[in-house]
Design a protein around this motif. Sequence first.
Motif, PDB file in Angstrom:
ATOM      1  N   ALA A  48    -138.850  23.970  81.791  1.00 20.90           N
ATOM      2  CA  ALA A  48    -138.531  25.393  81.677  1.00 20.90           C
ATOM      3  C   ALA A  48    -137.666  25.591  80.444  1.00 20.90           C
ATOM      4  O   ALA A  48    -136.728  24.841  80.219  1.00 20.90           O
ATOM      5  N   PRO A  49    -137.948  26.600  79.634  1.00 16.97           N
ATOM      6  CA  PRO A  49    -137.177  26.746  78.400  1.00 16.97           C
ATOM      7  C   PRO A  49    -135.759  27.213  78.667  1.00 16.97           C
ATOM      8  O   PRO A  49    -135.488  27.886  79.657  1.00 16.97           O
ATOM      9  N   LEU A  50    -134.869  26.838  77.784  1.00 17.65           N
ATOM     10  CA  LEU A  50    -133.502  27.334  77.839  1.00 17.65           C
ATOM     11  C   LEU A  50    -132.979  27.332  76.420  1.00 17.65           C
ATOM     12  O   LEU A  50    -132.807  26.277  75.825  1.00 17.65           O
ATOM     13  N   LYS A  51    -132.739  28.521  75.888  1.00 14.53           N
ATOM     14  CA  LYS A  51    -132.225  28.587  74.520  1.00 14.53           C
ATOM     15  C   LYS A  51    -130.707  28.634  74.549  1.00 14.53           C
ATOM     16  O   LYS A  51    -130.085  28.316  75.550  1.00 14.53           O
ATOM     17  N   GLU A  52    -130.096  29.095  73.431  1.00 13.76           N
ATOM     18  CA  GLU A  52    -128.632  29.106  73.390  1.00 13.76           C
ATOM     19  C   GLU A  52    -128.082  30.139  74.351  1.00 13.76           C
ATOM     20  O   GLU A  52    -128.785  31.007  74.839  1.00 13.76           O
ATOM     21  N   LEU A  53    -126.790  30.044  74.587  1.00 12.08           N
ATOM     22  CA  LEU A  53    -126.113  31.017  75.426  1.00 12.08           C
ATOM     23  C   LEU A  53    -126.364  32.424  74.894  1.00 12.08           C
ATOM     24  O   LEU A  53    -126.428  32.644  73.694  1.00 12.08           O
ATOM     25  N   ALA A  54    -126.500  33.375  75.805  1.00 11.60           N
ATOM     26  CA  ALA A  54    -126.750  34.760  75.409  1.00 11.60           C
ATOM     27  C   ALA A  54    -125.686  35.227  74.429  1.00 11.60           C
ATOM     28  O   ALA A  54    -124.499  35.049  74.652  1.00 11.60           O
ATOM     29  N   ASN A  55    -126.123  35.813  73.332  1.00 11.70           N
ATOM     30  CA  ASN A  55    -125.194  36.250  72.308  1.00 11.70           C
ATOM     31  C   ASN A  55    -125.587  37.645  71.862  1.00 11.70           C
ATOM     32  O   ASN A  55    -126.547  37.814  71.116  1.00 11.70           O
ATOM     33  N   PRO A  56    -124.852  38.661  72.320  1.00 13.20           N
ATOM     34  CA  PRO A  56    -125.235  40.032  71.973  1.00 13.20           C
ATOM     35  C   PRO A  56    -125.231  40.286  70.475  1.00 13.20           C
ATOM     36  O   PRO A  56    -125.852  41.234  70.013  1.00 13.20           O
ATOM     37  N   ALA A  57    -124.541  39.431  69.706  1.00  8.57           N
ATOM     38  CA  ALA A  57    -124.458  39.678  68.273  1.00  8.57           C
ATOM     39  C   ALA A  57    -125.660  39.128  67.522  1.00  8.57           C
ATOM     40  O   ALA A  57    -125.861  39.463  66.361  1.00  8.57           O
TER      41      ALA A  57
END
Lengths: 162, 508, 521
Positions: free
Chosen positions: C343-352
């Motif tokens: 299952a994919p997992l990218k970087e931590l959510a970053n609103p910027a």
Amino acid sequence: MPDLTMPAGSRLDPPRVNRRSFLSLAAIGSFFGAIGVALAGALRLPNPAVLPGPVRRFKIGFPDQFAVGSETRFEQESLFVFRDAEGVYAISAICTHLGCSVARAPNGFACPCHGSKFDLRGDVQAGPAPRPLPWLEVGRAADGQLIVFADNEVPEGTRFRV
Amino acid sequence: MNDPSTRFRWVLLLASLVTIGYLVAAALRENFLAEWYTLQKEYRQLLQSKASDDQGRALARDFRIELKQVSVPQLKAVDRCVSCHNGIDDPRMTGVRQPHAVHPGDILKNHPADRYGCTICHQGQGVATSFRDAKGDDVSWDYPLLTRELTQSSCLACHDVERLPRQQVALVLEGKKLFDEKSCASCHKLGGRGGTLGLALDNEGAKTRHQLIMVNLKPPYTTWRWHQAHFRDPGGVVAGSQMKNPTVTEHEALALTAFMLSLRQRDVPESYLAPDKIEQKARALHPQPLSGERLYRNYCFACHGDGTYGRWDTTFRRFIPAVRGPSLLATADPAYLEAQIALGRPGTQMPAWDARAGGLQPDEVKALVAYLGKSGGILSGKTGIFDRFAQNDNAPVLARGDANRGAALFIQNCAGCHGVAGHGGVAPELANPTFQQAASDAFIVTTIRNGRRGTAMPSFQPRVPGARSLSDAEIADLLAFIRALGPAARKPQTALVPNDLVKSGGSR
Amino acid sequence: MASTATRPDRTTATQEFLHNLRLLPRTLKDAWFRIGHTPESEREVSQATFHNLFLHIHSVRVHVRTLAPAFTLGLGLISAASFVVLCITGVLLMVYYKPSTTLAYDSIKDLHYVVFTGRFMRNIHRWSAHVMVVAVFLHMARVFYTGSYKKPREFNWLVGLALLVLTLALSFTGYLLPYDQLAYWATTIGANIANSPRELTDAIGISTWFDPGGFQKRLLLGANFVGEDSLIRFYVLHVFVLPVLLIMLLGVHFWRIRKDGGLARPEEPMGGPAEWGGSMKRVFEPLATKTYGLMALVKGRRPTVNRGPENTVMSWPHLFWAELAVFMLTVAICLILSFYSDAPLKELANPAVPENPAKAPWYFLGLQELVSYSAFMGGLLIPLIAWVGLALIPFLDRRPGGEGVWFGTPGERRVAWQSLLFGLLTSVGMLAFTVNFGWLRNWFPRIHQLWIIAINPGSILVLLYAGWSLLVLKRKDSVRLAAVALFTCFLIGFTVLTYFATIHRGPNWQFYWWPSQWPVH
């Protein structure tokens, strides 16, 4: 009126609805086997493979930093380290009553919170503490420093020979 | 007749067998075939082979094969590097292959892994349990594992790098020195001081790969590879970049990269800060003013060079004045120069440098101006060059003439370099508000008369017999026209001249 | 009766006690299975089915067609099986997952790296979610093409549509939980699709007083942006509210199958020819002049051999074998996929740092493509029209006949193929046109937004499909065939748009032939 009950084993009998065949057994067997293996794995899942939180294991220094007869208090780690002729030992400074830090008193330790008093071996002399101050496991790390495993208690009197 | 459910029994059997097979395979893959498992088994054998006394044998016996981690909540780190790097604090583990080897140097004496973890210095994906994932140089992690030579850039999180042993932070120190030497702060703010043409660099080390333009690089896309390429060829990495090539070697680019990575605002708890870092932070609140020469090198050199000659800049497509040119210094008074420096030239690439903009304190501006006045070169040996101002040849203050006649003269003599409406380009922008506010009439007249040595500005009243010369009346007309170019006629809405600067002389 | 009557002579109470202790395994088993052994006669089988809590939702006998794989393709069972797998893996994941923006991402990393079987569980959860979404769509198509929505099954069709929405909602709420870049931005896109009525209310200038788009978005997110409130809301929906609703509706769905008389099937005489699973074979050819004939030789006392009345078989064991087989097949496929693909997992959510392209979960990508033309049309109106249209099918096509068979009405297969071709050409053509030439805003930069809401590739495709369907209605003189035409067009249009937006849309939603051509940032 013909007898409608059929003799057993007649060729015209309807076959039994539950034909017990090797295939059925194998299929059901493997099904339950799969469920079993899955269950085993699923039950293992809640058992943590690594415990979260910092391991309470402290390097306290090299053995020659502790002279025979010395006592050292480690504030942050909440323990006292003693060395006598037989070896090094560590006593927890966390009061067994409700968790305050005990202070060093003339003949042992005293807890300022509810007045528990302990002797130098950690046994309870007075106060509400239910059990003695635990002695903690002391070991040697790979680089030669002494290391206290604050999560492991050892019987009173256990010393680490250096 | 055939049982309608025979085929289903076959399917059930096969599917269940496949299920069991994959479940077991997954369990094996996760436990016994995992990278860390085989490495720990190797390590145990190493321990056994290196056990030469009771303690060694006890260590080998007590070594358990399990996932290990260092949890440091204050640093928000859970580092599982120790699942494979088992020997980092065992001095016997020398001459063994990685990951079993002991940690190099004596860093761990002051930074025990139990208290610091690993990723605070090395970055990388600490929560991972395989090396490939720990490197974190793909889309799954923001901060990949640092290379060996760049790890020192993490020291600044807790230390004042100037107070560390030099050889441990050599690259960062070199980068810092290069930053000043190459005059990077001319365009890039650091600590609130610097120019505005480039981005502020205070948190450059915290940037992730997504915040940098990687299109002209090849993978792996890490921030340090970007920096190294960018220092060697800014225009090649960022299309349309106005950054001048700092002309550095590969090693110098690496040093600058280390310095860039060290610029990172980290949220480290106070108990982890070294005392010298706290002192450094206190000092930064009241910075010591720099000398004029240092100021020039840090903030002016990149564009103005050594300042003795003017030049046409191909990137800016603008003329850059010779700020240490003798002719300018002969005619400009300190107030004029302070105003130019403090207020900059709005509309051009010259930023404002006063305390609210470029961050220079007033006494620093004065020191810079004094440095300019001490320029060597043609007039070396002449001190107090500003004294010449009042005694300039042929410098009675002219009253302004007729701007309409001046317009015709301007077109003929000046517009070729200064632009029809005085907007400059090849030559300074006469219509610039700062120039208009700070320059006095006498300054303008003297400049027209005497020209600027070392630049393309000729003298329009040369004392050479037979040469073409403008009369005083014509120069007065030009003066009137030049004054009409700028907004000096009306009081400006915002006060361009702060109170602490000496007001420029001259009549309006 | 005195207790001594049941006890043989000379046995004491102690002996009785020990005797009962010894027989414990058998007596336990007998207590559980009321008949004490695996059922043998039909009566015992009926009782086993009837008296069991879990089994009695099935009827005691089922029609043989229920068991024919080529009829149902097992799709309903696959959907239900993948849901069961999702529930089990979901609960296991819940042991470690922490629904807080600061903890969620790390808990998923821990699941992947340290939790025993965590990586595998998460992969299974993700893959079975994809399998479930695909299966429910295919199941709906199967039910439609076999006409199994006709009387008396109209209500079950509606329940099924509700289940479809719940499935998509479950998948969407689950997408946010890892709280990585993919999750954050996909949810942002989804919430902005919910905000799509704004396009209309803005265009007519009433947004200040009437803003259903903003209301929907805030209801969904608990704020104006994705954050802690959204996460906890989505979590509650995903692990409790939606599964409970789904299970309740599933119960109704299964119950209705039974009450509506089992799976749809065509009318048939008793016994049935071979092509319906019957087993009658011609033994000889009857002569035209004969007035009597031996019709068949059968074994057994009834005309249909091994078949009950109406060509049925006992649920136990046949249906249960079938269900188990499909369940395990689904599980096996999910396991195989999960073993090889993480299952994919990218970087931590970053609103910027927005993802570029920021894409919704794949089943919403068709919608996202339509939304790129007009938010209101693509995000609200077209899905609503499609959903209401689907719901109305059983009420507009009420002519009985042809149900229980694929393409049961005459000419249906032909119409389906033609509609497939038509839908394919129009959707591909529309996409090619917009990619090459742009749309109204490119040609008339100052045009009012209402024009674009009204006339955009999505609305044009809807009109074309509706027109095609009306054409079929007139020419073939059949409501059912018109429905087939419209359904097929929508199905193929949805597929084409989803495929297109998945593969051919890259950064800035530009057209690219392949993802390998996407420019590096």
